[in-house]
Design an enzyme around this catalytic site. Structure first.
Site, PDB file in Angstrom:
ATOM      1  N   GLN A 139       0.848  -1.196   0.000  1.00 39.91           N
ATOM      2  CA  GLN A 139       0.000   0.000   0.000  1.00 39.91           C
ATOM      3  C   GLN A 139       0.882   1.245   0.000  1.00 39.91           C
ATOM      4  OE1 GLN A 139      -2.568  -0.397   3.346  1.00 39.91           O
ATOM      5  NE2 GLN A 139      -3.553   1.581   3.098  1.00 39.91           N
ATOM      6  N   TYR A 141       0.743   4.763   0.398  1.00 40.99           N
ATOM      7  CA  TYR A 141       0.034   5.975   0.828  1.00 40.99           C
ATOM      8  C   TYR A 141       1.034   7.014   1.368  1.00 40.99           C
ATOM      9  CZ  TYR A 141      -4.822   4.128   0.812  1.00 40.99           C
ATOM     10  OH  TYR A 141      -6.055   3.639   0.469  1.00 40.99           O
ATOM     11  N   SER A 174       4.794  -1.287   3.916  1.00 38.00           N
ATOM     12  CA  SER A 174       4.909  -2.654   4.441  1.00 38.00           C
ATOM     13  C   SER A 174       4.881  -3.642   3.284  1.00 38.00           C
ATOM     14  CB  SER A 174       3.745  -2.983   5.381  1.00 38.00           C
ATOM     15  OG  SER A 174       3.681  -2.048   6.412  1.00 38.00           O
ATOM     16  N   GLU A 257      -8.867  -1.217   6.860  1.00 36.72           N
ATOM     17  CA  GLU A 257      -7.651  -1.379   7.673  1.00 36.72           C
ATOM     18  C   GLU A 257      -7.957  -1.126   9.151  1.00 36.72           C
ATOM     19  OE1 GLU A 257      -4.451   1.096   6.275  1.00 36.72           O
ATOM     20  OE2 GLU A 257      -3.024   0.254   7.707  1.00 36.72           O
ATOM     21  N   SER A 386      -2.109   7.036  13.423  1.00 38.00           N
ATOM     22  CA  SER A 386      -1.577   7.006  14.793  1.00 38.00           C
ATOM     23  C   SER A 386      -2.697   7.136  15.830  1.00 38.00           C
ATOM     24  CB  SER A 386      -0.583   8.158  14.973  1.00 38.00           C
ATOM     25  OG  SER A 386      -1.299   9.381  14.934  1.00 38.00           O
ATOM     26  N   GLU A 388      -3.094   9.301  18.088  1.00 35.22           N
ATOM     27  CA  GLU A 388      -3.596  10.679  18.206  1.00 35.22           C
ATOM     28  C   GLU A 388      -4.660  10.943  17.140  1.00 35.22           C
ATOM     29  OE1 GLU A 388      -0.362   9.866  18.202  1.00 35.22           O
ATOM     30  OE2 GLU A 388       0.146  10.335  20.279  1.00 35.22           O
TER      31      GLU A 388
END
Ligand SMILES: Cc1cc2nc3c(=O)[nH]c(=O)nc-3n(C[C@H](O)[C@H](O)[C@H](O)COP(=O)(O)OP(=O)(O)OC[C@H]3O[C@@H](n4cnc5c(N)ncnc54)[C@H](O)[C@@H]3O)c2cc1C
Length: 404
Positions: A139, A141, A174, A257, A386, A388
């Site tokens: 992926q 991104y 990844s 995801e 993340s 946050e």
């Protein structure tokens, strides 16, 4: 919410359990439970030998019909309902095995996105080889200047005749060094407002002009990569959805995801292993299991693991009622990854200086897998958005709090 299973569901679980027992030892060896597996199933793919084992595991899952249980049968999936999928997750994670075989990005998110938004031609071309793992996906991104603020991405794909010509760079990809194909988010209209000029492309990783450089993580593994594009030509028919409307397609992928982000970490079994560990070590001059602080901490973690399970059941109820999960899927991702980290950090605290010994070091407790987990667990709180960012989504879009 009904917590009981039907007799068919119980029979499914028991068949699956037998199958997993028979097959996992054949692929991963009888001592698989002693490996740093929390990582193997998530982002890292390890060295070539480990990767070959994961590929073999994928092939077996495929032949037995367990790959892509939730995809529609029409597209080669198992057509299973949410309860069977949850049983599958429970049983596979109980053993710490990779949920999606070798093709996590494809099975978990790109395949479902193509089923939802791709053309029939794209589905026919790509889905079968995702299922067999003949084609591994990654992926594309994130970029050096676009992570949480993904819409700031700068990689360009400008249309020239029948091809997009791609220039730029992605990072943290990844499986980039194992992948044959990539979903790429690129800017196709540099003059449009930033969310509007982006398209979602399917890119052959073997195209001339692509350079892949694996990055070494603090665990010592190389699970993700930098990818560079130098005048890479991508056929126009590899566009998914409309030109310049890739943002909506990318959100579908991200949503898949995040849904799986709440379910794919084996927190339950990791905690069970931690409890076993406390039976064998000392803490503050006595057996760890006899220490009130240790017992209190383990009880708290066990409560949180149960909360995670119940919140998964709540999502399952939504799915059973036929509703698509929305921004609340951020909660599962946030809680599961933060809890995995808390479990790993407590192991770190219990083992003290032993946790400074890296994987395989002489004198490391359980070959150093706890230290490895502590390092790896933090990555999961960042990948897929993340903590946050998940807090922001929950605050703004679930709880309706004012924007900060
Ligand atoms: C293990 C792993 C695997 C990954 N795999 C992939 C992959 O396959 N493909 C891919 O494209 N990317 C992948 N990523 C990248 C991942 O999506 C990004 O790391 C993530 O989105 C964060 O972006 P960043 O690293 O640029 O950090 P930044 O966005 O620069 O953030 C830095 C810090 O600032 C905080 N922050 C940023 N914006 C806000 C805000 N608005 N409010 C509050 N805090 C904020 C963040 O939480 C973080 O703590 C992976 C990352 C990891 C760790």
């Amino acid at each position: 919410m009904d917590f009981s299973y039907t007799s068919e569901q119980e029979a499914f679980r028991s068949r699956l359990r037998d199958w997993l027992k028979q097959n996992s030892a054949g692929v991963f060896g009888p001592h698989y439970e002693k490996l740093p597996r929390s990582v193997a199933g998530v982002f890292d793919v390890g060295d070539d030998a480990s990767w070959e084992r994961v590929l073999e595991w994928h092939r077996r899952l495929y032949q037995a019909g367990y790959i892509a249980l939730g995809w529609p049968k029409e597209w080669g999936g198992g057509g299973a309902g949410p309860v069977e999928q949850a049983i599958y997750q429970d049983e596979v994670l109980r053993l710490g095995l990779p949920l999606y075989g070798a093709n996590m990005v494809a099975i978990d998110r790109v395949g479902p996105t193509l089923i939802l938004m791709g053309s029939d031609e794209q589905r026919r071309r790509y889905l079968p080889k995702m299922l067999t793992a003949e084609e591994i996906w990654c992926q594309g991104y994130s970029e050096p200047n676009a992570g949480s603020d993904l819409a700031s991405l700068e990689t360009r794909a400008l249309l020239e005749g029948d091809y997009f010509v791609v220039n730029g760079q992605k990072v943290w990809t990844s499986f980039g060094h194992r992948a044959h194909w990539q979903v790429l988010l690129a800017r196709t209209d540099p003059t449009a407002p930033k969310h509007r000029g982006i398209s979602y492309l399917l890119v052959d990783m073997r195209s001339p002009g692509i350079t892949v450089r694996p990055l070494r993580q603090m665990t010592g593994d190389s699970g993700f990569c930098e990818v560079f594009y130098d005048n890479v030509r991508v056929p126009k028919q590899n566009l998914v959805g409309e030109l310049n409307a890739g943002w909506q397609v990318s959100i579908a992928t991200l949503m898949y995801e995040r849904i799986s982000g709440g379910t794919r970490y084996p927190v339950d079994s990791t905690l069970a292993e931690l409890i076993e560990l406390t039976k064998t070590i000392a803490f503050a001059g006595g057996p760890a299991t006899g220490h009130a602080y240790v017992r209190q901490k383990l009880a708290q973690l066990a409560i949180e693991v149960m909360c995670l399970k119940l919140s998964r059941y709540r999502s399952l109820t939504v799915a059973l009622k036929g509703r698509m999960p929305g921004p609340e899927s951020s909660f599962g991702k946030l809680f599961a990854t933060e809890l995995s980290l808390r479990v790993a950090m407590f192991a770190d605290e219990l083992l003290g200086l032993h946790c400074g010994l890296e994987l395989g070091s002489l004198g490391a407790v359980e070959k150093g897998r706890w230290a490895h987990r502590t390092l790896a667990a933090r990555a999961a709180t960042i990948g897929g958005g993340s903590s946050e960012i998940q807090h922001n989504i929950i605050g703004e879009r679930v709880l309706g709090l004012p924007k900060g």
